[in-house]
Design a protein around this motif. Structure first.
Motif, PDB file in Angstrom:
ATOM      1  N   SER A   1      54.053 101.290  63.731  1.00  0.00           N
ATOM      2  CA  SER A   1      52.746 100.740  63.545  1.00  0.00           C
ATOM      3  C   SER A   1      52.738  99.287  63.878  1.00  0.00           C
ATOM      4  O   SER A   1      53.391  98.640  62.892  1.00  0.00           O
ATOM      5  N   LEU A   2      51.984  98.803  64.615  1.00  0.00           N
ATOM      6  CA  LEU A   2      51.990  97.228  64.793  1.00  0.00           C
ATOM      7  C   LEU A   2      50.316  96.841  64.809  1.00  0.00           C
ATOM      8  O   LEU A   2      49.418  97.605  65.162  1.00  0.00           O
ATOM      9  N   ASP A   3      50.077  95.495  63.995  1.00  0.00           N
ATOM     10  CA  ASP A   3      48.745  95.022  64.046  1.00  0.00           C
ATOM     11  C   ASP A   3      48.740  93.824  64.814  1.00  0.00           C
ATOM     12  O   ASP A   3      47.711  93.086  64.689  1.00  0.00           O
ATOM     13  N   GLY A   4      49.612  93.618  65.624  1.00  0.00           N
ATOM     14  CA  GLY A   4      49.385  92.089  66.184  1.00  0.00           C
ATOM     15  C   GLY A   4      50.982  92.156  67.108  1.00  0.00           C
ATOM     16  O   GLY A   4      51.910  92.806  66.605  1.00  0.00           O
ATOM     17  N   ALA A   5      50.921  91.375  68.145  1.00  0.00           N
ATOM     18  CA  ALA A   5      52.224  90.899  68.811  1.00  0.00           C
ATOM     19  C   ALA A   5      52.777  89.707  68.412  1.00  0.00           C
ATOM     20  O   ALA A   5      53.990  89.354  69.011  1.00  0.00           O
ATOM     21  N   THR A   6      52.243  89.221  67.463  1.00  0.00           N
ATOM     22  CA  THR A   6      52.836  87.830  66.874  1.00  0.00           C
ATOM     23  C   THR A   6      53.119  88.038  65.409  1.00  0.00           C
ATOM     24  O   THR A   6      52.224  88.818  64.708  1.00  0.00           O
ATOM     25  N   ALA A   7      53.914  87.456  64.748  1.00  0.00           N
ATOM     26  CA  ALA A   7      54.044  87.526  63.254  1.00  0.00           C
ATOM     27  C   ALA A   7      52.671  86.879  62.580  1.00  0.00           C
ATOM     28  O   ALA A   7      52.391  87.720  61.599  1.00  0.00           O
ATOM     29  N   PRO A   8      52.184  85.878  62.954  1.00  0.00           N
ATOM     30  CA  PRO A   8      51.264  85.545  62.108  1.00  0.00           C
ATOM     31  C   PRO A   8      49.830  86.468  62.124  1.00  0.00           C
ATOM     32  O   PRO A   8      49.450  87.029  60.883  1.00  0.00           O
ATOM     33  N   THR A   9      49.438  87.252  63.165  1.00  0.00           N
ATOM     34  CA  THR A   9      48.439  88.165  63.180  1.00  0.00           C
ATOM     35  C   THR A   9      48.893  89.342  62.386  1.00  0.00           C
ATOM     36  O   THR A   9      48.116  90.044  61.700  1.00  0.00           O
ATOM     37  N   HIS A  10      50.052  89.900  62.822  1.00  0.00           N
ATOM     38  CA  HIS A  10      50.738  91.118  61.987  1.00  0.00           C
ATOM     39  C   HIS A  10      50.636  90.981  60.712  1.00  0.00           C
ATOM     40  O   HIS A  10      50.131  92.149  59.748  1.00  0.00           O
ATOM     41  N   ASP A  11      51.387  89.995  60.250  1.00  0.00           N
ATOM     42  CA  ASP A  11      51.788  89.823  58.817  1.00  0.00           C
ATOM     43  C   ASP A  11      50.247  89.570  57.938  1.00  0.00           C
ATOM     44  O   ASP A  11      50.206  90.006  57.018  1.00  0.00           O
ATOM     45  N   GLN A  12      49.405  88.884  58.622  1.00  0.00           N
ATOM     46  CA  GLN A  12      47.893  88.711  57.921  1.00  0.00           C
ATOM     47  C   GLN A  12      47.320  90.093  57.884  1.00  0.00           C
ATOM     48  O   GLN A  12      46.872  90.143  56.639  1.00  0.00           O
TER      49      GLN A  12
ATOM     50  N   ILE B   1      67.496 105.873  69.264  1.00  0.00           N
ATOM     51  CA  ILE B   1      66.181 106.536  68.992  1.00  0.00           C
ATOM     52  C   ILE B   1      65.074 106.075  69.648  1.00  0.00           C
ATOM     53  O   ILE B   1      64.888 104.965  69.921  1.00  0.00           O
ATOM     54  N   PRO B   2      64.353 107.192  70.242  1.00  0.00           N
ATOM     55  CA  PRO B   2      63.207 106.882  70.874  1.00  0.00           C
ATOM     56  C   PRO B   2      62.138 106.198  70.083  1.00  0.00           C
ATOM     57  O   PRO B   2      61.772 106.824  68.826  1.00  0.00           O
ATOM     58  N   ILE B   3      61.449 105.185  70.556  1.00  0.00           N
ATOM     59  CA  ILE B   3      60.511 104.588  69.551  1.00  0.00           C
ATOM     60  C   ILE B   3      58.911 104.505  70.331  1.00  0.00           C
ATOM     61  O   ILE B   3      59.212 104.299  71.755  1.00  0.00           O
ATOM     62  N   GLN B   4      58.097 104.860  69.779  1.00  0.00           N
ATOM     63  CA  GLN B   4      56.687 104.678  70.245  1.00  0.00           C
ATOM     64  C   GLN B   4      55.987 103.650  69.217  1.00  0.00           C
ATOM     65  O   GLN B   4      56.091 103.618  68.222  1.00  0.00           O
ATOM     66  N   VAL B   5      55.381 102.706  69.811  1.00  0.00           N
ATOM     67  CA  VAL B   5      54.546 101.698  69.157  1.00  0.00           C
ATOM     68  C   VAL B   5      53.248 102.062  69.103  1.00  0.00           C
ATOM     69  O   VAL B   5      52.625 102.431  70.073  1.00  0.00           O
ATOM     70  N   ARG B   6      52.618 102.294  68.037  1.00  0.00           N
ATOM     71  CA  ARG B   6      51.333 102.438  67.890  1.00  0.00           C
ATOM     72  C   ARG B   6      50.251 101.245  67.297  1.00  0.00           C
ATOM     73  O   ARG B   6      50.637 100.500  66.123  1.00  0.00           O
ATOM     74  N   TYR B   7      49.487 100.670  68.300  1.00  0.00           N
ATOM     75  CA  TYR B   7      48.931  99.332  68.142  1.00  0.00           C
ATOM     76  C   TYR B   7      47.613  99.441  67.470  1.00  0.00           C
ATOM     77  O   TYR B   7      46.621 100.046  68.348  1.00  0.00           O
TER      78      TYR B   7
END
Length: 306
Positions: free
Chosen positions: A116-127, A150-156
């Motif tokens: 899971s990701l909450d942003g495509a940049t460190a500031p956005t995701h980490d905040q 290992i296959p990876i799927q990203v959930r945004y």
């Protein structure tokens, strides 16, 4: 008929994401919802469930030390039955050790790790995650996983705070050799305000999907669309059920989450003939009746960000 088991292996997690629905952290919560299922219980559940064609593992964080034995046992059981398995993770524990173990199951079993990701940049995701340095650590973890095949799927997780970085996320996935990207809108924050506007953000993203797919054909990009109050495609209560760490069964994991809704409890896997009990329960019928008129009883709602 139940075809997919969504198994919560525990509530332990190294993060405290504001929108997470699985945040049983207090002593009172754990007293009411103890993590009583053992690794062997999960393994036996997978081996004994008939008609099974998919298992999803969630938490908590499935790769944290306290939950890793349960996660590994489930993967082994899925491998024995050649049942595809997806593991949902925050990506912070994709170490060499973990990836080496997972790589043993990428041939006989269709294993996918969903990060899971909450942003495509460190500031956005980490905040959003309230975890400085998390983004860079996740990127390293994905790179490690891909080295092991290992296959990876990203959930945004899409909100009004990060939707403008969606294109960057597609590009990031392409650069990391990620096979698929699922864009999952957050419905609303806890105070009732919209987390994403279907008429603005989602409409704008729809117009760009074809361009992203054309420019990055190696990444399968899917926008999990929403029809006002519920996802337009959802298996909850139809072909899948959610099992909590104490064995309770719900149609949807969100109903067992931050505000437990015991009225939607369908049964417990320790009951004799539990699947028959679940599939014939009045609660499951009621869930389906509500779903038929597009009013999801388990809406994905998160805490409002500052």
């Amino acid at each position: 008929m139940t075809r997919e088991l969504r198994l919560a292996v525990g509530y332990t997690c190294n993060l405290a994401c504001p929108y997470c629905y699985a945040v049983y952290r207090s002593a009172s919560d754990r007293a009411v919802n103890p993590e009583v299922l053992t690794a062997d219980d999960y393994g036996e559940l997978v081996r004994a469930t008939t008609g099974l064609n998919k298992v999803s593992i969630t938490g908590g964080e499935p790769f944290v030390d306290a939950l890793w034995p349960k996660t590994r046992t489930i993967i082994q059981a899925c491998d024995e039955r050649a049942v595809p398995v997806r593991i949902s993770t925050n990506g912070l524990f994709l170490t060499e050790t973990v990836c080496r173990v997972l790589s043993d199951y990428t041939h006989g079993t269709q294993l996918v790790v969903q990060v899971s990701l909450d942003g495509a940049t460190a500031p956005t995701h980490d905040q959003s995650r309230r975890a400085p340095g998390a983004f860079e650590q996740i990127v390293r973890g994905i790179q490690t996983a891909r080295r092991y095949g290992i296959p990876i799927q990203v959930r945004y997780t899409l909100t009004r705070h990060n939707w403008q970085e969606t294109g960057q996320c597609v590009k990031l996935c392409h650069g990391l050799d990620v096979s698929s990207l699922v864009i999952k809108p957050l419905l609303e924050f806890r105070d009732g305000t919209a987390a994403v506007d279907p008429q603005v953000e989602l409409h704008a993203l729809h117009r760009q999907l074809d361009d992203w797919r054309q420019h990055y054909p190696g990444v399968q990009v899917r926008l999990a669309d929403w029809n006002v109050q519920r996802p337009t495609t959802c298996a909850c209560g139809q072909t899948s059920v959610h099992v909590t760490p104490n064995g309770d069964v719900y149609a949807c994991g969100y109903q067992a989450g931050v505000v437990p809704q015991p009225q939607w409890r369908l049964g417990n896997i320790r009951q004799p003939n539990w699947m028959q009990v679940v599939e014939q329960s009045a609660e499951l019928t009621a869930f389906g009746d509500i779903y038929a008129v597009s009013q999801c009883p388990g809406a994905w709602i998160g805490e409002k960000e500052a």
